[in-house]
Enzyme design. Structure first.
Site, mmCIF file in Angstrom:
data_model
loop_
_atom_site.group_PDB
_atom_site.id
_atom_site.type_symbol
_atom_site.label_atom_id
_atom_site.label_comp_id
_atom_site.label_asym_id
_atom_site.label_seq_id
_atom_site.Cartn_x
_atom_site.Cartn_y
_atom_site.Cartn_z
ATOM 1 N N THR A 8 13.508 58.797 14.909
ATOM 2 C CA THR A 8 14.548 58.953 13.973
ATOM 3 C C THR A 8 14.127 60.151 13.121
ATOM 4 O O THR A 8 13.093 60.172 12.442
ATOM 5 C CB THR A 8 14.898 57.767 13.088
ATOM 6 O OG1 THR A 8 15.202 56.633 14.206
ATOM 7 C CG2 THR A 8 16.021 57.897 12.211
ATOM 8 N N VAL A 37 25.523 51.019 20.426
ATOM 9 C CA VAL A 37 25.460 52.004 19.497
ATOM 10 C C VAL A 37 24.726 51.755 18.319
ATOM 11 O O VAL A 37 24.670 50.647 17.677
ATOM 12 C CB VAL A 37 26.949 52.013 18.854
ATOM 13 C CG1 VAL A 37 27.292 52.912 17.719
ATOM 14 C CG2 VAL A 37 28.226 52.458 19.910
ATOM 15 N N GLY A 38 23.813 52.601 17.964
ATOM 16 C CA GLY A 38 22.903 52.319 16.789
ATOM 17 C C GLY A 38 23.384 52.256 15.614
ATOM 18 O O GLY A 38 24.554 52.687 15.385
ATOM 19 N N ASP A 39 22.477 52.276 14.631
ATOM 20 C CA ASP A 39 22.987 52.478 13.127
ATOM 21 C C ASP A 39 23.009 53.752 12.834
ATOM 22 O O ASP A 39 23.773 53.866 11.761
ATOM 23 C CB ASP A 39 21.794 51.588 12.516
ATOM 24 C CG ASP A 39 20.578 51.971 12.434
ATOM 25 O OD1 ASP A 39 19.979 52.229 13.351
ATOM 26 O OD2 ASP A 39 19.868 52.361 11.250
ATOM 27 N N THR A 59 15.692 54.008 9.420
ATOM 28 C CA THR A 59 15.030 53.989 10.577
ATOM 29 C C THR A 59 14.628 52.604 10.859
ATOM 30 O O THR A 59 14.223 52.010 10.004
ATOM 31 C CB THR A 59 13.992 55.136 10.956
ATOM 32 O OG1 THR A 59 13.556 54.784 12.135
ATOM 33 C CG2 THR A 59 12.815 54.870 10.018
ATOM 34 N N GLY A 62 17.807 48.987 14.517
ATOM 35 C CA GLY A 62 19.291 49.319 14.352
ATOM 36 C C GLY A 62 20.397 48.289 14.167
ATOM 37 O O GLY A 62 20.936 48.040 13.236
#
Length: 148
Positions: A8, A37-39, A59, A62
């Site tokens: 990240t 879908v990550g954060d 980071t 997520g």
């Protein structure tokens, strides 16, 4: 063990008019579930900026940052809870998120130029540029004096 570099890249900034900005980019998790879908791209989870409170980029795990609305919660604690930057980021990263089942870190900056980079993970590679032009890089919080 946890890896110190999770792929990240985040940035937070404040300009001369005290406007705040944040950005986050990530390669995601290796062997992730298709469609995950990550954060990082979700405003209020992995990235958030609101003038008057905080610019934050996160980071870590997520899903936990999404469930905990991590970066928006930092802003809310400052705006509605009367917390200072360090108190708000510590509460979210070290107290709340581990209870949700994950660790990570955040870089956070307020309009006054106060910077903090707490993490509940083992370490987090980060750096910052001071107003007088000094460049500071660290992995662990206790490496050098905080910029406060």
């Amino acid at each position: 063990g946890e890896t110190l570099t999770q792929g990240t890249v985040g940035a937070v900034a404040v300009d001369g008019k005290r406007d705040l900005a944040a950005a986050t980019s990530t390669g995601g998790m290796t062997n992730k579930m298709a469609g995950r879908v990550g954060d990082s791209p979700v405003v209020g989870a992995g990235t958030y900026a609101k003038n008057g409170t905080v610019a934050a980029s996160a980071t870590g795990a997520g899903e936990v940052f999404l469930r905990g609305a991590a970066t928006a919660t930092i802003s809310d604690l400052i705006e509605f809870g009367g917390r200072d930057l360090a108190g708000a980021v510590y509460e979210v990263l070290v107290e709340r998120l581990p209870r949700l089942g994950g660790t990570g870190g955040v870089i956070a900056l307020n309009a006054q130029g106060v910077f903090d980079a707490p993490h509940s993970s083992e370490g987090m590679l980060h750096g910052y540029l001071t107003e007088d032009g000094r460049l500071v890089t660290k992995v662990f919080a206790d490496e050098s004096p905080a910029n406060r």
